[in-house]
Motif scaffolding. Structure first.
Motif: not given
Length: 165
Positions: A25, A27, A63, A65, A67, A104, A108-109
């Motif tokens: 993923d 971020f 994915n 994200y 943040v 991380i 939550e992710w």
């Protein structure tokens, strides 16, 4: 899978991810708050557009994200020239790293075994760089132990006296 091209669209000729064995993923961390900086919002929008374009970054990452670390602007400091006079001259990057790690780690992710931090101004220069990193992590789990052993080997090598030839 992620072959870099020397053009704007770095991931255009990424090969099929049919052989992918790991999940990665992406971020994007911003040190402050997006609502306070239109340039940061525009930069993230450009990255998200590239990610979701056909053949875009989504072929490398599962994915994405976005943040924010919510560091107040007055505390988001990075002043290398003041490192002798100002104790918190590097407060911004340190707090941003800490916030990212905690986010991380929170779960939550998602549930992550680890993470690789890449500075925002870094640009991969080798083809398949992400595959190499994930391969190294998979091959040397637990990664922290690998890093510690590598560090100890390096230190013992440095401490050995030079041999004359």
């Amino acid at each position: 899978r992620c072959k870099r091209k020397p053009k704007k669209n770095y991931f255009d000729d990424v090969s099929s991810d049919a052989t992918r064995t790991t999940s990665v993923d992406l971020f994007l961390f911003y040190s402050q708050t997006f609502s306070d900086n239109k340039d940061a919002v525009n930069a993230v929008d450009t990255i998200l557009e590239e990610f979701y374009n056909p053949g875009g970054w989504s072929r490398c990452f599962d994915n994405i994200y976005v943040v924010e670390a919510n560091i107040p602007q007055e505390l988001d400091l990075y002043i290398p020239t003041a490192q002798e006079e100002l104790y918190n001259w590097v407060n911004g990057p340190n707090r941003q790293y800490e916030a990212g790690f905690r986010i991380i780690q929170s779960g939550e992710w998602g549930d992550y075994d680890g993470f690789y931090l890449m500075e925002g101004d870094s640009v991969p220069v080798k083809n398949y760089w992400l595959d190499v990193i994930t391969g190294e992590i998979d091959a040397h789990r637990p990664f922290a132990v690998f890093c510690r052993l590598l560090y100890l080997r390096l230190i013992s090598t440095i401490r050995q006296p030079l041999q004359s030839v």
